[in-house]
Write a protein that holds these residues in place. Structure first.
Motif, PDB file in Angstrom:
ATOM      1  N   GLU A  69      -1.958   5.728  -1.677  1.00 36.51           N
ATOM      2  CA  GLU A  69      -2.235   5.234  -3.030  1.00 36.51           C
ATOM      3  C   GLU A  69      -1.266   4.121  -3.400  1.00 36.51           C
ATOM      4  N   ASP A  70      -0.448   3.731  -2.456  1.00 38.21           N
ATOM      5  CA  ASP A  70       0.603   2.742  -2.698  1.00 38.21           C
ATOM      6  C   ASP A  70       0.005   1.399  -3.108  1.00 38.21           C
ATOM      7  N   VAL A  71       0.524   0.858  -4.207  1.00 40.09           N
ATOM      8  CA  VAL A  71       0.042  -0.444  -4.684  1.00 40.09           C
ATOM      9  C   VAL A  71       0.925  -1.579  -4.199  1.00 40.09           C
ATOM     10  N   GLY A  72       2.062  -1.243  -3.622  1.00 41.55           N
ATOM     11  CA  GLY A  72       2.962  -2.262  -3.100  1.00 41.55           C
ATOM     12  C   GLY A  72       3.930  -2.756  -4.152  1.00 41.55           C
ATOM     13  N   THR A  73       4.778  -3.686  -3.768  1.00 41.54           N
ATOM     14  CA  THR A  73       5.763  -4.264  -4.674  1.00 41.54           C
ATOM     15  C   THR A  73       6.100  -5.682  -4.211  1.00 41.54           C
ATOM     16  N   GLU A  74       6.665  -6.453  -5.139  1.00 39.34           N
ATOM     17  CA  GLU A  74       7.083  -7.826  -4.830  1.00 39.34           C
ATOM     18  C   GLU A  74       8.583  -7.836  -4.554  1.00 39.34           C
ATOM     19  N   PHE A  75       8.952  -8.533  -3.494  1.00 36.10           N
ATOM     20  CA  PHE A  75      10.370  -8.699  -3.163  1.00 36.10           C
ATOM     21  C   PHE A  75      10.550 -10.128  -2.664  1.00 36.10           C
ATOM     22  N   ILE A  76      11.387 -10.860  -3.343  1.00 33.61           N
ATOM     23  CA  ILE A  76      11.653 -12.290  -3.113  1.00 33.61           C
ATOM     24  C   ILE A  76      10.362 -13.098  -2.901  1.00 33.61           C
ATOM     25  N   GLY A  77       9.393 -12.788  -3.748  1.00 39.57           N
ATOM     26  CA  GLY A  77       8.142 -13.528  -3.728  1.00 39.57           C
ATOM     27  C   GLY A  77       7.150 -13.088  -2.667  1.00 39.57           C
ATOM     28  N   ILE A  78       7.464 -12.043  -1.933  1.00 44.56           N
ATOM     29  CA  ILE A  78       6.576 -11.541  -0.882  1.00 44.56           C
ATOM     30  C   ILE A  78       6.072 -10.161  -1.291  1.00 44.56           C
ATOM     31  N   HIS A  79       4.786  -9.949  -1.134  1.00 38.86           N
ATOM     32  CA  HIS A  79       4.190  -8.653  -1.467  1.00 38.86           C
ATOM     33  C   HIS A  79       4.342  -7.700  -0.277  1.00 38.86           C
ATOM     34  N   PHE A  80       4.973  -6.555  -0.530  1.00 41.12           N
ATOM     35  CA  PHE A  80       5.145  -5.522   0.495  1.00 41.12           C
ATOM     36  C   PHE A  80       4.320  -4.304   0.114  1.00 41.12           C
ATOM     37  N   ASP A  81       3.515  -3.826   1.055  1.00 41.38           N
ATOM     38  CA  ASP A  81       2.752  -2.590   0.874  1.00 41.38           C
ATOM     39  C   ASP A  81       3.105  -1.668   2.040  1.00 41.38           C
ATOM     40  N   VAL A  82       4.169  -0.917   1.865  1.00 45.71           N
ATOM     41  CA  VAL A  82       4.672  -0.055   2.939  1.00 45.71           C
ATOM     42  C   VAL A  82       3.673   1.054   3.251  1.00 45.71           C
ATOM     43  N   GLY A  83       2.958   1.524   2.239  1.00 44.15           N
ATOM     44  CA  GLY A  83       1.943   2.558   2.468  1.00 44.15           C
ATOM     45  C   GLY A  83       0.875   2.097   3.444  1.00 44.15           C
ATOM     46  N   GLU A  84       0.456   0.863   3.323  1.00 42.52           N
ATOM     47  CA  GLU A  84      -0.550   0.307   4.230  1.00 42.52           C
ATOM     48  C   GLU A  84       0.020   0.158   5.647  1.00 42.52           C
ATOM     49  N   TYR A 117      -6.296  20.337   8.678  1.00 44.39           N
ATOM     50  CA  TYR A 117      -5.219  21.307   8.766  1.00 44.39           C
ATOM     51  C   TYR A 117      -4.074  20.951   7.811  1.00 44.39           C
ATOM     52  N   ALA A 118      -3.915  19.670   7.548  1.00 45.42           N
ATOM     53  CA  ALA A 118      -2.849  19.204   6.662  1.00 45.42           C
ATOM     54  C   ALA A 118      -3.266  17.870   6.065  1.00 45.42           C
ATOM     55  N   ALA A 119      -2.524  17.457   5.050  1.00 39.08           N
ATOM     56  CA  ALA A 119      -2.807  16.170   4.409  1.00 39.08           C
ATOM     57  C   ALA A 119      -1.494  15.497   4.047  1.00 39.08           C
ATOM     58  N   ILE A 120      -1.484  14.182   4.192  1.00 37.86           N
ATOM     59  CA  ILE A 120      -0.313  13.380   3.833  1.00 37.86           C
ATOM     60  C   ILE A 120      -0.780  12.330   2.830  1.00 37.86           C
ATOM     61  N   VAL A 121      -0.086  12.276   1.684  1.00 36.36           N
ATOM     62  CA  VAL A 121      -0.426  11.318   0.641  1.00 36.36           C
ATOM     63  C   VAL A 121       0.798  10.455   0.370  1.00 36.36           C
ATOM     64  N   ILE A 122       0.596   9.156   0.415  1.00 36.96           N
ATOM     65  CA  ILE A 122       1.670   8.222   0.066  1.00 36.96           C
ATOM     66  C   ILE A 122       1.431   7.813  -1.385  1.00 36.96           C
ATOM     67  N   PRO A 123       2.374   8.150  -2.291  1.00 36.76           N
ATOM     68  CA  PRO A 123       2.167   7.895  -3.720  1.00 36.76           C
ATOM     69  C   PRO A 123       2.161   6.403  -4.054  1.00 36.76           C
ATOM     70  N   GLU A 124       1.663   6.072  -5.237  1.00 37.25           N
ATOM     71  CA  GLU A 124       1.474   4.672  -5.612  1.00 37.25           C
ATOM     72  C   GLU A 124       2.778   3.903  -5.775  1.00 37.25           C
ATOM     73  N   GLU A 128       7.750   0.596  -4.087  1.00 38.61           N
ATOM     74  CA  GLU A 128       8.695   0.246  -5.144  1.00 38.61           C
ATOM     75  C   GLU A 128       9.979   1.065  -5.024  1.00 38.61           C
ATOM     76  N   LYS A 129       9.839   2.370  -4.765  1.00 34.85           N
ATOM     77  CA  LYS A 129      11.018   3.223  -4.609  1.00 34.85           C
ATOM     78  C   LYS A 129      11.759   2.901  -3.313  1.00 34.85           C
ATOM     79  N   LEU A 130      11.009   2.573  -2.276  1.00 35.90           N
ATOM     80  CA  LEU A 130      11.630   2.280  -0.987  1.00 35.90           C
ATOM     81  C   LEU A 130      12.480   1.014  -1.057  1.00 35.90           C
ATOM     82  N   LEU A 131      12.016   0.018  -1.798  1.00 40.00           N
ATOM     83  CA  LEU A 131      12.758  -1.235  -1.947  1.00 40.00           C
ATOM     84  C   LEU A 131      13.550  -1.286  -3.254  1.00 40.00           C
ATOM     85  N   GLY A 132      13.689  -0.155  -3.916  1.00 42.33           N
ATOM     86  CA  GLY A 132      14.394  -0.098  -5.189  1.00 42.33           C
ATOM     87  C   GLY A 132      15.874  -0.426  -5.094  1.00 42.33           C
TER      88      GLY A 132
END
Length: 166
Positions: A69-84, A117-124, A128-132
């Protein structure tokens, strides 16, 4: 020392007489060999069936759903979507049968129905938190993991390993 030799010769004499009596009865020979071989066969088959449950041939049929569900974040003008990026890496991983439903609701429905058997969800806010840390703040980015333990006790251990890999 003489007493020791006498004791050993008595023990060997008893063993010889037991072997003679045993060799005269076919039923006794079958029973003795059965008692000696059956536990070995049990151990061999049991060990071979559980030799390595984590090899690709054993885990490639375990379905684990993954959704970002990650929407990504902007860092130094570059869009990062780590979830993708994580989803792309999982699509390349063939050791587990990764499934990629369109939405989290579909993912949870399939998990609750027993299809996964299991599910993994990457939050929206994952990226942003990873590059916070670049903003001076720090908040731990977490991946949400759901496990359906009702399906199979062994599979839940394998899905735990898959979770640790992610």
């Amino acid at each position: 020392m003489e007493k020791f030799r006498y004791t050993i010769s008595n023990i060997l004499g008893v063993i010889r007489s037991d072997v003679r009596r045993l060799s005269r009865s076919v039923v006794a020979v079958v029973c003795v060999f059965g008692l000696a071989i059956v536990p070995c066969l049990y151990a061999w088959f049991n060990i071979m069936s559980n030799w390595d449950p984590y090899i690709e041939e054993s885990t490639q049929n375990i379905k684990i759903g993954a959704c970002s569900e990650d929407v990504g974040t902007e860092f130094i003008g570059i869009h990062f979507d780590v979830g993708e990026i994580v989803m792309d890496k999982l699509k390349g991983n063939k050791s587990i049968d990764w499934q990629f439903p369109e939405s989290t609701d579909e993912l949870m429905d399939k998990l609750n129905s027993g299809e996964y058997y299991a599910a993994i969800v990457i939050p929206e806010d994952f990226s942003e938190k990873l590059l916070g840390f670049t903003d001076g703040g720090f908040e731990e980015a977490q991946i949400i993991y759901y496990d359906n333990q009702k399906l199979n006790a062994v599979a839940s251990r394998i899905t735990d390993r898959a979770r640790a890999t992610v």
